[in-house]
Scaffold this motif. Structure first.
Motif, short mmCIF file in Angstrom:
data_model
loop_
_atom_site.label_atom_id
_atom_site.label_comp_id
_atom_site.label_asym_id
_atom_site.label_seq_id
_atom_site.Cartn_x
_atom_site.Cartn_y
_atom_site.Cartn_z
N GLN A 71 0.84 -1.19 0.00
CA GLN A 71 0.00 0.00 0.00
C GLN A 71 0.87 1.24 0.00
N TYR A 72 0.55 2.16 -0.92
CA TYR A 72 1.32 3.39 -1.04
C TYR A 72 0.43 4.57 -0.74
N PRO A 73 1.00 5.65 -0.17
CA PRO A 73 0.18 6.82 0.17
C PRO A 73 -0.03 7.73 -1.03
N PHE A 74 -0.71 8.85 -0.77
CA PHE A 74 -0.90 9.93 -1.76
C PHE A 74 -1.56 9.39 -3.03
N LEU A 131 0.77 7.23 -5.00
CA LEU A 131 1.84 8.05 -5.57
C LEU A 131 1.45 8.55 -6.95
N GLU A 170 3.78 11.42 -8.11
CA GLU A 170 5.16 10.95 -8.26
C GLU A 170 5.33 10.06 -9.47
N MET A 189 -7.88 4.98 -0.79
CA MET A 189 -7.78 5.06 0.68
C MET A 189 -7.26 3.73 1.19
#
Lengths: 191, 128
Positions: free
Chosen positions: A165-168, A171, A174, A187
């Motif tokens: 799981q990656y935030p934002f 990504l 990014e 979420m």
């Protein structure tokens, strides 16, 4: 200016005399050196009659039964003998050859492609295992590996875990997402 | 380790989750008070620290502290052990969360199959 002209004329005269002296002692065109073979030892045209075949075999130090010229199909072999396409690797290494590095005796008829068949180059010696057995084993191995890789692509192996799981929003910016657009909301929750 | 693979490819693929298609159920199903995961480091900090994208996860604040410690303590390699342990522990808990997510997905799929079987049995019973 007069001195330069005189020197030019003197140089031309010297050069002409040198040239004449050289021409006087030069051999006529078409002559060969004393180290070369005579005309009857050189290769000749394709032998047509049995007498020509016998003479050619004698010229090449071969028996008449063994002598076989290349076929006369316009490639320019002439009466050169057609020897078996065996490289020097196959010759006996322990026999006392006249030329041990070449494994060749003096006066032995040389193959047309002898420079290819020397021991640094093409090797025609037989393989320890028959060729068809080698090919079969190689194809079995190659096909097994390709089938297994293919199965691995169709049925991949993975650990029994969910994806990382990656935030934002995973990504979004990014990874090159458009900053002017609204990113898809992702979420992640604690568990 | 191969039990889930055997179940998926050779057995019943209906109740085995596909990690490429996760999650298939809504996040609040069965867990009404779920808190979203908190991200401590900001995106700007991670970008300025030039952290590789694969490492910009929910443990990246530990990684930023660790990188700063490595930069300050070079060439002494044993000064940043505690920060390294904190990052590793965070990664471990993250992995355990992934395992729990997988197990939750699997149990929800099994529940879905049970409910469907019950409905079919009820439909067959009423049809007769």
């Amino acid at each position: 200016m007069a001195a330069a002209t005189l020197r030019g004329v003197l140089w031309q005269r010297t050069a002409a005399r040198l040239w004449a002296a050289r021409a006087a002692v030069a051999a006529p065109s078409g002559a060969r050196g004393a180290s070369e073979m005579s005309k009857d030892l050189m290769p000749g045209p394709y032998p047509r009659t049995p007498e020509e075949r016998a003479a050619a075999a004698k010229k090449y130090n071969m028996r008449v039964e063994d002598y076989e010229p290349y076929p006369d199909d316009g490639f320019g072999y002439g009466d050169y003998p057609k020897l078996p396409n065996k490289s020097f690797h196959e010759r006996d290494p322990w026999y006392p050859w006249d030329q041990p590095d070449m494994r060749h005796n003096w006066g032995e008829p040389m193959h047309w492609d002898f420079d290819m068949y020397i021991r640094n180059r093409v090797d025609t010696s037989p393989t320890p295992v028959p060729w068809h057995t080698m090919r079969k084993h190689f194809l079995i191995f190659l096909s097994t590996m390709l089938i297994m890789f293919g199965l691995g692509e169709i049925f991949p192996a993975y650990r029994p875990v969910g994806p990382k799981q990656y935030p934002f929003n995973d990504l979004y910016l990014e990874r090159g997402g458009d900053p002017n657009k609204e990113p898809p909301v992702v979420m992640h929750y604690e568990i | 380790m191969g039990a889930h693979l055997a179940r998926r490819y050779l057995g019943d693929a209906e109740t085995e989750p596909d990690p490429l298609q996760m999650p298939t159920f809504p996040a609040e199903l069965g867990l009404p008070d779920r808190r979203p995961r908190a991200m401590v480091a900001t995106a700007r900090q991670l970008a300025e620290g030039q952290v590789p994208l694969e490492q910009r996860d929910f443990c990246a604040h530990h990684l930023l502290r660790l990188l700063r410690c490595h930069r300050d303590a070079f060439p002494v390699p044993w000064q940043c052990r505690d920060l390294r342990h904190a990052w590793d522990a965070c990664q471990h808990h993250d992995y355990v969360m992934r395992m729990k997510e997988f197990e939750r997905e699997r149990r929800l799929l099994q529940r879905q199959k049970r409910l469907r079987r019950r409905e079919e049995a009820a439909a067959a019973a009423t049809a007769q």
